[in-house]
Design a protein around this motif. Sequence first.
Motif, short mmCIF file in Angstrom:
data_model
loop_
_atom_site.label_atom_id
_atom_site.label_comp_id
_atom_site.label_asym_id
_atom_site.label_seq_id
_atom_site.Cartn_x
_atom_site.Cartn_y
_atom_site.Cartn_z
N ALA A 220 12.06 1.20 -2.79
CA ALA A 220 11.84 2.54 -1.80
C ALA A 220 10.56 3.34 -2.37
O ALA A 220 10.25 4.34 -1.45
CB ALA A 220 13.26 3.10 -1.99
N GLU A 221 10.50 3.31 -3.62
CA GLU A 221 9.03 3.85 -3.93
C GLU A 221 8.01 3.02 -4.21
O GLU A 221 7.43 3.21 -5.32
CB GLU A 221 9.48 4.93 -5.24
N GLY A 222 7.70 2.66 -3.41
CA GLY A 222 6.51 1.50 -3.64
C GLY A 222 5.26 2.10 -3.89
O GLY A 222 4.88 3.33 -3.31
N GLU A 223 4.20 1.56 -4.65
CA GLU A 223 2.99 2.24 -4.95
C GLU A 223 2.01 1.75 -3.58
O GLU A 223 2.44 1.01 -3.03
CB GLU A 223 2.17 1.92 -6.19
N PRO A 224 0.93 2.37 -3.63
CA PRO A 224 0.00 2.35 -2.35
C PRO A 224 -0.43 0.95 -2.09
O PRO A 224 -0.37 0.15 -0.83
CB PRO A 224 -1.39 3.16 -2.62
N GLY A 225 -0.70 0.05 -3.00
CA GLY A 225 -0.88 -1.38 -3.00
C GLY A 225 0.04 -1.89 -2.23
O GLY A 225 -0.08 -2.76 -1.25
N ALA A 226 1.13 -1.66 -2.81
CA ALA A 226 2.42 -2.65 -2.46
C ALA A 226 2.72 -2.25 -0.91
O ALA A 226 3.04 -2.80 -0.20
CB ALA A 226 3.70 -2.27 -3.14
N LEU A 227 2.59 -0.89 -0.66
CA LEU A 227 2.80 -0.48 0.74
C LEU A 227 1.83 -1.19 1.82
O LEU A 227 2.15 -1.42 2.91
CB LEU A 227 2.66 0.90 0.93
N CYS B 105 14.89 -5.94 6.71
CA CYS B 105 14.60 -5.22 5.52
C CYS B 105 15.66 -4.21 5.14
O CYS B 105 16.73 -4.22 5.92
CB CYS B 105 13.28 -4.53 5.45
N GLY B 106 15.58 -3.45 4.13
CA GLY B 106 16.79 -2.50 3.79
C GLY B 106 16.78 -1.33 4.33
O GLY B 106 17.51 -0.65 4.01
N GLY B 107 15.87 -1.04 5.34
CA GLY B 107 15.85 -0.02 6.44
C GLY B 107 15.28 1.31 5.90
O GLY B 107 15.39 2.01 6.47
N ARG B 108 15.24 1.31 4.46
CA ARG B 108 14.67 2.84 4.11
C ARG B 108 13.24 2.85 3.74
O ARG B 108 12.58 2.40 4.59
CB ARG B 108 15.40 2.99 2.90
N GLY B 109 12.85 3.64 2.79
CA GLY B 109 11.40 4.02 2.66
C GLY B 109 10.71 2.81 2.03
O GLY B 109 11.07 1.90 1.79
N GLY B 110 9.32 3.10 1.45
CA GLY B 110 8.66 2.51 0.68
C GLY B 110 8.21 1.08 1.46
O GLY B 110 7.66 1.03 2.36
N VAL B 111 8.51 0.21 0.48
CA VAL B 111 8.01 -1.28 1.14
C VAL B 111 8.84 -1.43 2.44
O VAL B 111 8.26 -1.94 3.16
CB VAL B 111 8.43 -2.53 0.03
N MET B 112 10.07 -1.12 2.51
CA MET B 112 10.92 -1.37 3.64
C MET B 112 10.31 -0.70 4.84
O MET B 112 10.25 -1.30 5.86
CB MET B 112 12.37 -0.95 3.37
N GLU B 113 9.87 0.66 4.54
CA GLU B 113 9.53 1.31 5.74
C GLU B 113 8.02 0.73 6.12
O GLU B 113 7.78 0.68 7.30
CB GLU B 113 9.24 2.77 5.50
N ALA B 114 7.24 0.26 5.41
CA ALA B 114 5.86 -0.04 5.25
C ALA B 114 6.02 -1.55 6.22
O ALA B 114 5.24 -1.68 7.11
CB ALA B 114 5.16 -0.26 4.28
N ALA B 115 6.85 -2.44 5.84
CA ALA B 115 6.89 -3.65 6.60
C ALA B 115 7.36 -3.43 8.12
O ALA B 115 7.12 -4.37 8.90
CB ALA B 115 7.98 -4.48 5.79
N SER B 116 8.55 -2.44 8.15
CA SER B 116 8.83 -1.99 9.32
C SER B 116 7.82 -1.48 10.26
O SER B 116 7.78 -1.87 11.55
CB SER B 116 9.75 -1.03 9.33
#
Lengths: 159, 159, 159, 159
Positions: free
Chosen positions: A13-20, A39-50
Amino acid sequence: MSRPVQIAVIGAAEGEPGALADAEEVGRRLAEAGAVVICGGRGGVMEAASKGAKAAGGIAIGVLPGSDPDEANEHVAYVVATGVGQARNLAVVGSGQAVIAIDGHWGTLSEIAFARKLGKPVFALRSWELQHRTERELGIAEAETPAEAVEAALAAVGS
Amino acid sequence: MSRPVQIAVIGAAEGEPGALADAEEVGRRLAEAGAVVICGGRGGVMEAASKGAKAAGGIAIGVLPGSDPDEANEHVAYVVATGVGQARNLAVVGSGQAVIAIDGHWGTLSEIAFARKLGKPVFALRSWELQHRTERELGIAEAETPAEAVEAALAAVGS
Amino acid sequence: MSRPVQIAVIGAAEGEPGALADAEEVGRRLAEAGAVVICGGRGGVMEAASKGAKAAGGIAIGVLPGSDPDEANEHVAYVVATGVGQARNLAVVGSGQAVIAIDGHWGTLSEIAFARKLGKPVFALRSWELQHRTERELGIAEAETPAEAVEAALAAVGS
Amino acid sequence: MSRPVQIAVIGAAEGEPGALADAEEVGRRLAEAGAVVICGGRGGVMEAASKGAKAAGGIAIGVLPGSDPDEANEHVAYVVATGVGQARNLAVVGSGQAVIAIDGHWGTLSEIAFARKLGKPVFALRSWELQHRTERELGIAEAETPAEAVEAALAAVGS
């Protein structure tokens, strides 16, 4: 069955910029290939993938830990609010035919473990490095780029 | 509060002989120290730990994936039949103040991950080797012997 | 197997005085008969049943929704912190060979429903009144007093 | 947020013909109104509601108890395979902004209970009749026809 392929994309949920950036590209590429992002529906990587999936005209389904659908990020097309807390990690990977792990922390590790327990192939983009004491072949393939991860995941599920 | 310390002991249902002997000793030593063993309630490492606890006059609580209490091994004193499948792994580690991991496979890895997600200290006896990409200190201490694992776990919870 | 009988006692966290007195008596009587009380681990009816069991020298096991064992009431002997939220209601009734429902609200109703889904006999002390459209015999027996509920529950499990 | 309304449709896996026809009509009417159907993903009422939604060009999401997406009925557009057994009932109702209950048995009752615990309005088509000992207004509105149930559910969520 005419259902589209579903691929789980996991990460912190707290992905770093590269991961996002990677997650967004993974989401976009999956959507372009006609696959649904779970995905898990929340922030970070989940949000970026969405976000990536949505931008490409695709679908991301957010599987939340809580019971409030409004906790989903804005790019998710449909929400499943499980109410079972971190046990929703099992639901996320259970719903994908393959799993792409991006970076991530303990929650992501629990998902990798459940995915492999369920026999799902896992493709890892700069995620955990694991070594089992006796088993060599863990069923986790490392990918160098989002394109490679998506291509391998789709190939693994015959798509 | 006068409740006894509860320590989760995790490991595979198909433990190898060395792991089983270790688990039994861990269970026995925890019971001798007055601690309650929390485990997954089934065979292998779970059963061996329960057996050790019982033999020393202690208590093991089996937290099962299914809804049938009769699936617990015979050494478990009390049974919680969760009915939530592999999500019971979250319940096992949530119920221990610290976690001792013995050998183990994917289920055990999911438990280690959940334990650390919850901030519980983990003590590993020949279990998974993990490397996170950026974090050095993972909160998992390797132990050489059952005695060392038990001593460290009890010290970590102030017992 | 020499495990003691386990009976689930369910009811609201905000029980009214009459329900609390009943729950305490149910807990006491179960403990006097050598049965273990399984409950949701929190306040109200759950706490009263735990208190009754403990006062009689018996054991109550609290099965919590969260992952923090410290959320259990002080009379619980052992704690299982499931982390699966309200899905722990399934674990509570799954862990009892029979279920005694005292008063209660929606959470209690979900437990009665799961108990019957699992085929466990339910004994109700001033709890929900249910009518199914086509089925007459619902497997829920109404009891007038704590003594009657306990006696019937123990008889149902052959104890 | 531009997400469509999500309505949970619940009922038994072994629905009788009348219930199945009602469920199919409910699914169709929800889809015609642009709402997404959330269901348990399996047979009976779940399948009929999914079929109705699909026939009208809409979307049904199946939230399964197991970890195998292939257990979903063929009319479901997307599958979430929770792996948490009957605890998935909490996920089904948590994912709907309102709930329509059709006939049904113990599983359905657990869903009605969880829905009300979460504060979701429930609309019942020949389902359980409940009476609480002290509370008059249970938040469950009986509907006479599928049209009435759908209209009331959509009105309740402001759609």
